[in-house]
Design a protein around this motif. Sequence first.
Motif, PDB file in Angstrom:
ATOM      1  N   TYR A  63       0.854  -1.203   0.000  1.00  0.00           N
ATOM      2  CA  TYR A  63       0.000   0.000   0.000  1.00  0.00           C
ATOM      3  C   TYR A  63       0.886   1.249   0.000  1.00  0.00           C
ATOM      4  CZ  TYR A  63      -3.794   3.211   1.006  1.00  0.00           C
ATOM      5  OH  TYR A  63      -4.685   4.248   0.923  1.00  0.00           O
ATOM      6  N   CYS A  68      -5.889   5.821   4.306  1.00  0.00           N
ATOM      7  CA  CYS A  68      -6.827   5.545   3.231  1.00  0.00           C
ATOM      8  C   CYS A  68      -7.824   6.697   3.228  1.00  0.00           C
ATOM      9  CB  CYS A  68      -7.566   4.228   3.439  1.00  0.00           C
ATOM     10  SG  CYS A  68      -6.470   2.795   3.565  1.00  0.00           S
ATOM     11  N   HIS A  77     -10.065   1.758   1.491  1.00  0.00           N
ATOM     12  CA  HIS A  77      -8.794   1.584   0.784  1.00  0.00           C
ATOM     13  C   HIS A  77      -8.629   2.526  -0.405  1.00  0.00           C
ATOM     14  CE1 HIS A  77      -8.728  -2.809   2.504  1.00  0.00           C
ATOM     15  NE2 HIS A  77      -8.674  -1.880   3.442  1.00  0.00           N
TER      16      HIS A  77
HETATM   17  N1  MF3 Z   1      -8.211  -0.167   8.817  1.00  0.00           N
HETATM   18  C1  MF3 Z   1      -7.846  -0.966   7.662  1.00  0.00           C
HETATM   19  C2  MF3 Z   1      -7.713  -2.387   8.103  1.00  0.00           C
HETATM   20  O1  MF3 Z   1      -7.917  -2.634   9.219  1.00  0.00           O
HETATM   21  C3  MF3 Z   1      -6.666  -0.388   7.004  1.00  0.00           C
HETATM   22  C4  MF3 Z   1      -5.790  -1.252   6.183  1.00  0.00           C
HETATM   23  S1  MF3 Z   1      -5.395  -0.435   4.767  1.00  0.00           S
HETATM   24  C5  MF3 Z   1      -3.924  -0.998   4.253  1.00  0.00           C
HETATM   25  O2  MF3 Z   1      -7.483  -3.312   7.378  1.00  0.00           O
HETATM   26  F1  MF3 Z   1      -3.540  -0.220   3.360  1.00  0.00           F
HETATM   27  F2  MF3 Z   1      -3.064  -0.982   5.223  1.00  0.00           F
HETATM   28  F3  MF3 Z   1      -4.054  -2.207   3.834  1.00  0.00           F
END
Ligand code: MF3
Length: 249
Positions: A63, A68, A77
Motif C-alpha cells: 500500500y 486511506c 482503501h
Molecule cells: N483499517 C484498515 C484495516 O484494518 C486499514 C488497512 S489499509 C492498508 O485493514 F492499506 F493498510 F491495507
Amino acid sequence: MIILKSAEELAAMRRAGRVVAQAHALVRELVKPGITTWELNEAVEEFLLKQNAVPAFKGYQGYPASICASVNEVVVHGIPSKQVVLEEGSIVSIDIGAFVDGFCGDSAWTYPVGKIAPEIQKLLTVAEQALFLGIEQARVGNRLSDISHAVQSHVEAHGFSVVRDYVGHGIGRQMHEAPQIPNFGPPGRGPRLKSGITLAIEPMVNMGGYQVEVLADNWTVVTRDKCWSAHFEHTVAVTDEGPVILTVL
Ligand code: MF3
Ligand code: CO
C-alpha cells in the motif's frame, strides 16, 4: 490464536490509539472543499512521524500511503491522490493506523465535506451508532458475534446494508491479528470474549446494496451500485471494567 494483552501492553496500545486520535483531530480540521486527499495524507504522515509513530499502512502489502481516503461510493482503501479534490456535499472516510512502542492503533471516521444532504447525514449517524453498539457488546463473557449482530441489526433496521467482504480484526503487535470480526451474523457464536482481548471494530455501511468490487488499482473498494458508503472504526480493549476505546484523545 487470539493474543491477550497485559496491562503494560494495553498501556502501549493506548499510546498508539491516542496518536491515531490526534491525527483524526487534525484531519477533521483540514477536511474542506478544495483540499486534496493527497494533502490530507501528507499532513497525517508528517504528524505521525513527529510523534515518533510509524504509519501502519504505508508499505503494508505494498500500500503506497499512510492513510486511506475513500470518497462517496468508495467504501475503503481509497488511495490518496493529488487528483482527488474534495467537493462540497461529499463524504470522505479517513482510515489511519500507527505503531507506537511496537503496538498498533487503527481508527477510521467518515467526515462530511461542507454541508451534506440530510439522507447522507443519516447514513453517517447510523453507521457511527452501529460502531458504538458493536463496541458495547465487547464485554467479558459475550461471544464475538454479539458484536456482529448488534452492528447488523441497527444498520438494517434503518434500511442500510453492511459490507460482507471486509471485516474488523484483532490488533496488537500486528495490525491484523485473530479474530476476524464480521459486521453481520447471528448472536452467540464464535469465541467467548476475555479480558485483554483487543479488537478493531469497523462497520462499513452502504446506502444501497452490500455488494462491493475492487478497482483496477487493486486497492480501491467501491460499492457495486455506486451508492455512497460510510466507515467508522475504533480500536477497543475488552476489560473486566467493560469495553475501553483506545483510539481516543
Ligand atoms: N483499517 C484498515 C484495516 O484494518 C486499514 C488497512 S489499509 C492498508 O485493514 F492499506 F493498510 F491495507
Ligand atoms: Co482496521
